[in-house]
Motif scaffolding. Structure first.
Motif, mmCIF file in Angstrom:
data_model
loop_
_atom_site.group_PDB
_atom_site.id
_atom_site.type_symbol
_atom_site.label_atom_id
_atom_site.label_comp_id
_atom_site.label_asym_id
_atom_site.label_seq_id
_atom_site.Cartn_x
_atom_site.Cartn_y
_atom_site.Cartn_z
ATOM 1 N N ARG A 106 -10.720 6.947 1.590
ATOM 2 C CA ARG A 106 -10.797 5.875 0.602
ATOM 3 C C ARG A 106 -9.586 5.883 -0.319
ATOM 4 O O ARG A 106 -9.022 4.830 -0.655
ATOM 5 C CB ARG A 106 -12.097 5.994 -0.200
ATOM 6 C CG ARG A 106 -13.365 5.827 0.632
ATOM 7 C CD ARG A 106 -14.602 5.694 -0.246
ATOM 8 N NE ARG A 106 -14.564 4.452 -1.001
ATOM 9 C CZ ARG A 106 -15.469 4.112 -1.907
ATOM 10 N NH1 ARG A 106 -16.479 4.930 -2.187
ATOM 11 N NH2 ARG A 106 -15.390 2.971 -2.548
ATOM 12 N N ARG A 107 -9.159 7.071 -0.724
ATOM 13 C CA ARG A 107 -7.963 7.170 -1.561
ATOM 14 C C ARG A 107 -6.730 6.698 -0.804
ATOM 15 O O ARG A 107 -5.891 5.973 -1.347
ATOM 16 C CB ARG A 107 -7.768 8.617 -2.025
ATOM 17 C CG ARG A 107 -8.730 9.088 -3.107
ATOM 18 C CD ARG A 107 -8.530 10.558 -3.397
ATOM 19 N NE ARG A 107 -7.154 10.858 -3.782
ATOM 20 C CZ ARG A 107 -6.618 12.085 -3.752
ATOM 21 N NH1 ARG A 107 -7.346 13.113 -3.331
ATOM 22 N NH2 ARG A 107 -5.372 12.269 -4.134
ATOM 23 N N ALA A 108 -6.624 7.114 0.456
ATOM 24 C CA ALA A 108 -5.472 6.717 1.273
ATOM 25 C C ALA A 108 -5.431 5.209 1.461
ATOM 26 O O ALA A 108 -4.368 4.580 1.346
ATOM 27 C CB ALA A 108 -5.527 7.424 2.629
ATOM 28 N N ALA A 109 -6.578 4.608 1.756
ATOM 29 C CA ALA A 109 -6.635 3.161 1.969
ATOM 30 C C ALA A 109 -6.244 2.409 0.701
ATOM 31 O O ALA A 109 -5.472 1.436 0.745
ATOM 32 C CB ALA A 109 -8.032 2.758 2.424
ATOM 33 N N ALA A 110 -6.766 2.852 -0.443
ATOM 34 C CA ALA A 110 -6.446 2.189 -1.710
ATOM 35 C C ALA A 110 -4.963 2.335 -2.045
ATOM 36 O O ALA A 110 -4.312 1.391 -2.504
ATOM 37 C CB ALA A 110 -7.305 2.767 -2.832
ATOM 38 N N GLU A 111 -4.416 3.519 -1.789
ATOM 39 C CA GLU A 111 -3.007 3.783 -2.091
ATOM 40 C C GLU A 111 -2.087 2.923 -1.224
ATOM 41 O O GLU A 111 -1.158 2.274 -1.725
ATOM 42 C CB GLU A 111 -2.735 5.261 -1.854
ATOM 43 C CG GLU A 111 -1.302 5.704 -2.046
ATOM 44 C CD GLU A 111 -1.113 7.164 -1.676
ATOM 45 O OE1 GLU A 111 -0.346 7.446 -0.726
ATOM 46 O OE2 GLU A 111 -1.745 8.024 -2.330
ATOM 47 N N LEU A 112 -2.352 2.902 0.076
ATOM 48 C CA LEU A 112 -1.494 2.134 0.981
ATOM 49 C C LEU A 112 -1.635 0.633 0.754
ATOM 50 O O LEU A 112 -0.665 -0.118 0.853
ATOM 51 C CB LEU A 112 -1.833 2.484 2.436
ATOM 52 C CG LEU A 112 -1.472 3.913 2.866
ATOM 53 C CD1 LEU A 112 -1.997 4.195 4.270
ATOM 54 C CD2 LEU A 112 0.033 4.122 2.815
ATOM 55 N N ALA A 113 -2.858 0.191 0.442
ATOM 56 C CA ALA A 113 -3.067 -1.234 0.166
ATOM 57 C C ALA A 113 -2.284 -1.669 -1.061
ATOM 58 O O ALA A 113 -1.675 -2.742 -1.084
ATOM 59 C CB ALA A 113 -4.549 -1.526 -0.013
ATOM 60 N N ALA A 114 -2.279 -0.821 -2.099
ATOM 61 C CA ALA A 114 -1.538 -1.151 -3.316
ATOM 62 C C ALA A 114 -0.039 -1.158 -3.058
ATOM 63 O O ALA A 114 0.685 -2.049 -3.515
ATOM 64 C CB ALA A 114 -1.883 -0.157 -4.421
ATOM 65 N N GLN A 115 0.441 -0.171 -2.299
ATOM 66 C CA GLN A 115 1.884 -0.084 -2.023
ATOM 67 C C GLN A 115 2.372 -1.246 -1.159
ATOM 68 O O GLN A 115 3.461 -1.775 -1.371
ATOM 69 C CB GLN A 115 2.192 1.238 -1.322
ATOM 70 C CG GLN A 115 2.020 2.463 -2.204
ATOM 71 C CD GLN A 115 2.192 3.761 -1.422
ATOM 72 O OE1 GLN A 115 2.380 3.754 -0.193
ATOM 73 N NE2 GLN A 115 2.133 4.878 -2.125
ATOM 74 N N GLY A 116 1.566 -1.619 -0.166
ATOM 75 C CA GLY A 116 1.993 -2.639 0.784
ATOM 76 C C GLY A 116 1.532 -4.038 0.477
ATOM 77 O O GLY A 116 1.857 -4.973 1.222
ATOM 78 N N GLY A 117 0.776 -4.216 -0.612
ATOM 79 C CA GLY A 117 0.239 -5.540 -0.917
ATOM 80 C C GLY A 117 -0.686 -6.040 0.170
ATOM 81 O O GLY A 117 -0.758 -7.242 0.449
ATOM 82 N N TRP A 118 -1.426 -5.113 0.781
ATOM 83 C CA TRP A 118 -2.247 -5.440 1.946
ATOM 84 C C TRP A 118 -3.382 -6.408 1.655
ATOM 85 O O TRP A 118 -3.863 -7.085 2.561
ATOM 86 C CB TRP A 118 -2.827 -4.169 2.545
ATOM 87 C CG TRP A 118 -1.844 -3.387 3.356
ATOM 88 C CD1 TRP A 118 -0.561 -3.735 3.663
ATOM 89 C CD2 TRP A 118 -2.075 -2.113 3.974
ATOM 90 N NE1 TRP A 118 0.023 -2.765 4.429
ATOM 91 C CE2 TRP A 118 -0.874 -1.763 4.642
ATOM 92 C CE3 TRP A 118 -3.161 -1.250 4.032
ATOM 93 C CZ2 TRP A 118 -0.743 -0.574 5.357
ATOM 94 C CZ3 TRP A 118 -3.039 -0.064 4.728
ATOM 95 C CH2 TRP A 118 -1.841 0.272 5.391
#
Length: 323
Positions: free
Chosen positions: A290-302
């Motif tokens: 969950r942390r990884a998904a939130a982090e990558l989504a924020a970084q990539g504008g997913w």
């Protein structure tokens, strides 16, 4: 003072004490800032003391907050140990990525989660579709998967929790001699008259076929009839070459030998991807995912969406509501 403090309130207190910032602490706990503030105020009422000094510029611990913080952390650590013992958190977490390929969003989330929780064993599985994977999760044979949450039956969704991960732009995989390979981006109108494979007849992926039918409706695009289920890259390539149909995929899907991947446009269609798990599951590996998904989504504008992009209303609604 209440003799029964809810661990959730202590966890809110500890997160704010760690971050000294309510917005960051809320993101850390995957809850709204208003809910976090409410929990902290409730804890202060139950303890009969203020724990933080809040100004427009900063948040600091009061003397009582500093005194009580180590006790709160010990209580939360004990709760985590209890949950680990009760749920077998030391066991491997079985994570379905749908399809192999290091560029896929699910694989990238898993790779980052392994970095965040190196002591957890996160075992990858490839179940090919969320409908099948969700049944395995409910049955306890799988822990986590990725896919189109809105495509599941309501009775199945009721047993699952989800976290939106990405609105993935969609693409087509074309035989290398197909005339549309000359285009850098394929307008949906250019697919009019084409028969496109979208997993029709595959019992593991009806949520994907349903998304394709919604996208193709009114555009003169036909969903290809069921084809033999191809297992493995070589069989998929062989069947694709035999039938010669474009295949509906996402932009990160790996192009196979003899094929060309082209993004779709005018409008850009989006495939909603969520992280999905069984309600009530507690595992440090899930926390890391969950942390990884939130982090990558924020970084990539997913999770940012162009208003002109195509996305079914039901999917948009469910992607806006995390569990």
């Amino acid at each position: 003072m209440s003799r029964d403090l809810e661990p959730r309130l202590l966890r809110a207190f500890a997160a704010v004490a760690q971050e000294l910032h309510f917005t960051r602490a809320a993101a850390r706990l995957y809850i709204a800032q208003q809910a976090l503030s409410r929990d902290v105020r409730r804890l202060e009422r139950e303890l009969g003391t203020e724990l933080f000094v809040r100004t427009t510029r900063q948040v600091t611990l009061t003397l009582d907050g500093e005194r009580l913080l180590p006790y709160a952390r010990r209580v939360l650590a004990a709760q985590d140990e209890l949950l680990a013992a009760a749920t077998g958190a030391a066991r491997p977490l079985l994570v379905d990525l749908n399809s192999p390929g290091p560029t896929m969003t699910s694989a990238r989330v898993l790779a980052r989660a392994r970095e965040l929780a190196p002591d957890c064993e996160l075992m990858a599985r490839y179940e090919s579709g969320l409908t099948h994977a969700a049944a395995e999760i409910v049955a306890g044979r799988l822990d986590v998967s990725f896919g189109r949450y809105a495509g599941l039956e309501p009775s199945v969704r009721a047993q699952l929790a989800q976290q939106p991960v990405r609105l993935e732009p969609m693409a087509v995989l074309l035989p290398e001699r197909h005339p549309l390979t000359a285009l850098e981006r394929v307008p949906l109108s250019a697919l009019a008259g084409e028969t496109v494979y979208a997993g029709d007849g595959n019992p593991r992926t009806p949520e994907w076929t349903d998304l394709a039918r919604r996208l193709f409706a009114g555009r003169g695009i036909t969903v290809a009839p069921p084809a033999p289920l191809a297992v493995g890259e070589e069989e998929f390539r062989r069947v694709m070459e035999k039938f010669g149909n474009p295949v509906l995929v996402v932009v990160d899907f790996a192009a196979l030998p003899g094929t060309v991947r082209r993004p779709l446009a005018d409008p850009v269609p989006l495939s909603p991807l969520s992280l999905v798990w069984r309600k009530g599951l507690h595992h440090p590996g899930l926390d890391a995912l969950r942390r990884a998904a939130a982090e990558l989504a924020a970084q990539g504008g997913w999770l940012e969406r162009d208003p002109a992009a195509w996305l079914p209303e039901r999917d948009a609604s469910l992607m806006g509501a995390a569990s």
